[in-house]
Design a protein around this motif. Structure first.
Motif, short mmCIF file in Angstrom:
data_model
loop_
_atom_site.label_atom_id
_atom_site.label_comp_id
_atom_site.label_asym_id
_atom_site.label_seq_id
_atom_site.Cartn_x
_atom_site.Cartn_y
_atom_site.Cartn_z
N VAL A 209 18.65 33.81 39.47
CA VAL A 209 19.45 32.63 39.19
C VAL A 209 20.74 32.71 39.99
O VAL A 209 21.30 33.81 40.18
CB VAL A 209 19.75 32.51 37.68
N ILE A 210 21.18 31.57 40.49
CA ILE A 210 22.44 31.50 41.23
C ILE A 210 23.48 30.86 40.34
O ILE A 210 23.32 29.72 39.89
CB ILE A 210 22.28 30.68 42.53
N LEU A 211 24.53 31.60 40.04
CA LEU A 211 25.60 31.12 39.17
C LEU A 211 26.88 30.94 39.98
O LEU A 211 27.28 31.84 40.74
CB LEU A 211 25.87 32.10 38.03
N THR A 212 27.51 29.80 39.81
CA THR A 212 28.88 29.62 40.28
C THR A 212 29.77 29.78 39.07
O THR A 212 29.62 29.03 38.07
CB THR A 212 29.09 28.24 40.91
N ILE A 213 30.66 30.76 39.11
CA ILE A 213 31.44 31.12 37.91
C ILE A 213 32.93 31.18 38.23
O ILE A 213 33.33 31.34 39.39
CB ILE A 213 30.99 32.48 37.33
N LEU A 214 33.71 31.05 37.18
CA LEU A 214 35.15 31.28 37.26
C LEU A 214 35.46 32.37 36.25
O LEU A 214 35.42 32.15 35.03
CB LEU A 214 35.92 30.01 36.94
N ARG A 215 35.71 33.59 36.77
CA ARG A 215 35.95 34.71 35.86
C ARG A 215 37.27 34.56 35.12
O ARG A 215 38.21 33.91 35.60
CB ARG A 215 35.95 36.02 36.64
N THR A 216 37.31 35.15 33.96
CA THR A 216 38.52 35.13 33.15
C THR A 216 39.69 35.73 33.93
O THR A 216 39.58 36.83 34.50
CB THR A 216 38.31 35.93 31.84
N GLY A 217 40.81 35.00 34.00
CA GLY A 217 41.99 35.47 34.71
C GLY A 217 41.96 35.19 36.20
O GLY A 217 42.90 35.57 36.92
N HIS A 218 40.91 34.55 36.67
CA HIS A 218 40.80 34.22 38.10
C HIS A 218 40.89 32.71 38.28
O HIS A 218 40.68 31.93 37.35
CB HIS A 218 39.48 34.75 38.67
#
Length: 682
Positions: free
Chosen positions: A260-269
């Motif tokens: 699976v390809i995930l586009t994510i925004l990590r916590t604190g980023h």
């Protein structure tokens, strides 16, 4: 089709027994995964797709399913369900089975997927086709279960569950390094940093594209909201502790996805990142070891003891399997119960292609409150710190000991009362049902003696009244085919609408009630009433209500079904208890339960009824099933509360409160209970 198919002399006997052509060992894709714990999903598919369709086995499966459906009460209703489920349930099973019979398939696996999804389109967890040759033989996993969280701005977004790494590292310690090393660039080895990340897209699309695609194939529940919720992580009380449900994104019963390809925004980023995570397939807990194609099919694909029914009075029938877990039990969404309990007590329970989870809830989320007297197995009692709210966490309506289970529920509620509890939360998250009479009992002891609990605390029901069912009853009534009262169709098991139990000579299927449903003629039994005689309970219930039902709140993620639905529906619609769904999509109507049914059963049980009454040679009887499969049905259907002339199955059950789930309470039972108490039990 993958590979070259050759029959060699060493495999000829096995191939004949299974009626499936197998490949030569040199090109055998199943040898690559045989004996392995973890493999790539594509390698599992290569094995699965290496078996051709055998037309005789295909015809056998379709005939068994079709003839078993004659006992499924809902089959004509499900051609087109009424509102509010008209957009969710519209499957003509017999038309699709006819299509499947004519259709060609590249492999036996492709045939299985079509059969499985056809039955799942009913969105009825009682009527499911499961084949142990494929379903959960290997299970696909990701280390990143998802949650639907309400952010600080009040908007819902999909997130990687905050506890994801804790769950994955505990459950998959031998595979974590594989996923750590699969992360790109500077993220390599930083899998823990993904926990809590906002998911912007899944495979390049809005996350709810994937959520809704899963809702189309997951089955089990009529309501869209509940099927959406199944995509996400959740929790459940089990026999031995608290379990973590990974959800359909992070767990698949078939090798459907490679990555699976995930586009994510990590916590604190502040900058989105793209990660590709591979699925990994782990051998199923119930898989019988194999080393190649022939042993895979011989050990996992051929009918076993319990696949088919028996003549209950044959000298080696029930006694030979009385202490064995039946193949059916692996997929029932309840704890394992003794087979004799399943025969003695009416059951209403979900089936699923994934067996019940044994993944453990992380220690920091497990309730730290002391469990009170009466707690046992799936039922645990707690007192919240407000000193007025009691909690019953009830993961199932089944237990290994029926009487001890019911006495435990009574003692637990009495313990709460003695500590000063005046209000009650019943958490039934992921409760797939169980003993029908346990649901009646809990309703009765909470609400006290009144018109809605005596003579019965449940719903009136009806069974389908087809020609073969009529013959079964005639054999019992006229020829004493069931002297020990073992069979479902024995009249002494049932009461009429006034609560009068039938005599042994009463033909309760005569005359049939003939109706037309979706332009199809159908026939049902007379209306059935009391099914849980007072004499069957382990003690006399209290003379007064233990709690004011209006101060009772039933909590779940919507995945409360079967006997859990029987309890929740009667408590809500008859007694005024409130209901809560945890974190459902805010713009989708949430139903607090689903798949009500009335009593579930399966092909093997119906086959026992047929064989015991010596009707197996009747042209209407299904043949013995040749594969290691399970076909479930809703044998009885409960009438509704608001409209008692129609089944409850397709009547609306809107939730009182769709509770927004935030990062600080997600999958934390105590934090959730405290929030519910504050909002609905001030």
């Amino acid at each position: 089709m993958l590979g070259t198919f050759l029959l060699v002399s060493g495999l000829a006997a096995i191939a004949a027994a299974t009626n499936i052509e197998v490949v030569g060992r040199a090109a055998d894709p199943c040898a690559k995964i045989g004996g392995q714990k973890w493999v790539a999903p594509q390698d599992v598919r290569a094995c699965f797709t290496s078996a051709k369709v055998d037309q005789s086995i295909k015809a056998n499966i379709i005939e068994v399913i079709s003839k078993t459906l004659a006992f499924h009460t809902s089959v004509n209703y499900q051609i087109q369900a009424p509102p509010p489920f008209n957009n969710d349930v519209h499957e003509d099973l017999f038309a699709d089975l006819a299509r499947i019979q004519k259709q060609s398939y590249k492999s036996d696996y492709d045939l299985h997927i079509d059969l499985s999804r056809t039955l799942k389109r009913l969105n009825d967890g009682h009527c499911v086709w499961i084949n142990s040759c494929y379903d959960s033989l290997f299970v696909n996993y990701l280390p990143t279960p998802l949650s639907l969280l309400t952010d600080s701005d009040g908007k819902q977004n999909v997130h990687i569950s905050p506890e994801a790494f804790d769950v994955a590292s505990a459950e998959f310690p031998d595979q974590i390094d594989f996923w750590q090393n699969a992360l790109p660039g500077p993220l390599k080895g930083q899998l823990s940093s993904l926990s809590g990340a906002k998911v912007i897209s899944i495979n390049g699309q809005d996350p709810f594209v994937a959520v809704n695609a899963n809702a189309l194939i997951t089955g089990s529940f009529q309501a869209l909201g509940t099927r959406q919720n199944s995509f996400f992580s959740s929790y459940q009380r089990s026999t031995a502790g608290w379990n973590y449900i990974l959800g359909n994104f992070a767990q698949q019963s078939l090798p459907l996805s490679d990555s699976v390809i995930l586009t994510i925004l990590r916590t604190g980023h502040h900058i989105p990142e793209v990660v590709t995570l591979p699925y990994r397939s782990r051998v199923g807990a119930a898989t019988v070891a194999f080393s190649d194609s022939a042993s895979w099919r011989a050990n996992n694909c051929v009918a076993v003891d319990g696949t088919n029914g028996v003549d209950a009075y044959a000298s080696t029938s029930l006694t030979s399997t009385s202490n064995k877990a039946l193949p059916l039990s692996k997929f029932q969404q309840q704890p394992s119960i003794p087979p004799q309990s399943g025969r003695k007590q009416p059951i209403n329970v979900m089936l699923d292609t994934s067996p019940p989870s044994d993944v453990v809830l992380p220690p920091g989320l497990i309730p730290a409150l002391p469990a009170l007297n009466g707690s046992r197995s799936v039922s645990q009692f707690y007192m919240l710190k407000d000193a007025k709210t009691g909690v019953l966490a009830l993961g199932s309506f089944s237990d290994s000991d029926f009487n001890a289970f019911l006495l435990g529920m009574l003692n637990g509620l009495l313990s709460l009362k003695s500590l000063g509890a005046t209000q009650l939360i019943v958490d039934v998250s992921n409760n797939g049902g169980g003993f029908i009479c346990a649901a009646h009992w809990l309703h009765r002891i909470i609400a006290g003696p009144k018109s809605t609990t005596e003579p019965q605390s449940g719903l009136d029901t009806k069974a389908r009244d087809g020609p073969l069912a009529q013959l079964i009853v005639q054999q019992i009534v006229q020829n004493n085919a069931d002297p020990q009262e073992l069979l479902l169709y024995n009249p002494i098991q049932w009461a009429d609408a006034k609560g009068n139990f039938f005599a042994a000579t009463d033909d309760w299927l005569q005359p049939p009630v003939k109706v037309t449903i979706n332009k199809h003629p159908d026939a049902f039994s007379q209306r059935l009433g009391e099914e849980c005689a007072a004499s069957g309970f382990p003690t006399t219930p209290p003379a007064q209500a233990l709690f004011d039902p209006k101060k009772v709140v039933i909590v779940s993620n919507g995945k409360c079904a079967s006997s859990c639905s029987l309890f929740s529906v009667t408590m809500n619609k008859e007694e005024g208890s409130k209901t809560v769904v945890l974190g459902g999509k805010s713009d989708v109507q949430q139903q607090y339960c689903g798949t009500v049914g009335g009593q579930s059963t399966d092909y093997s049980t119906i086959d026992t009824e047929i064989k015991t009454t010596h009707l197996k040679n009747n042209s209407l009887a299904p043949p013995d099933l040749l594969v290691n499969g399970v076909q479930g049905i809703a044998w009885r259907l409960g009438f509704g509360v608001n409209d008692p002339t129609q089944p409850e199955e397709w009547q609306s059950r809107p939730v009182t409160l769709n509770l927004p789930i935030t990062a600080d309470i997600v999958n934390n039972p105590v934090a959730i209970w405290q929030k519910v108490a504050k909002m609905l039990l001030p």
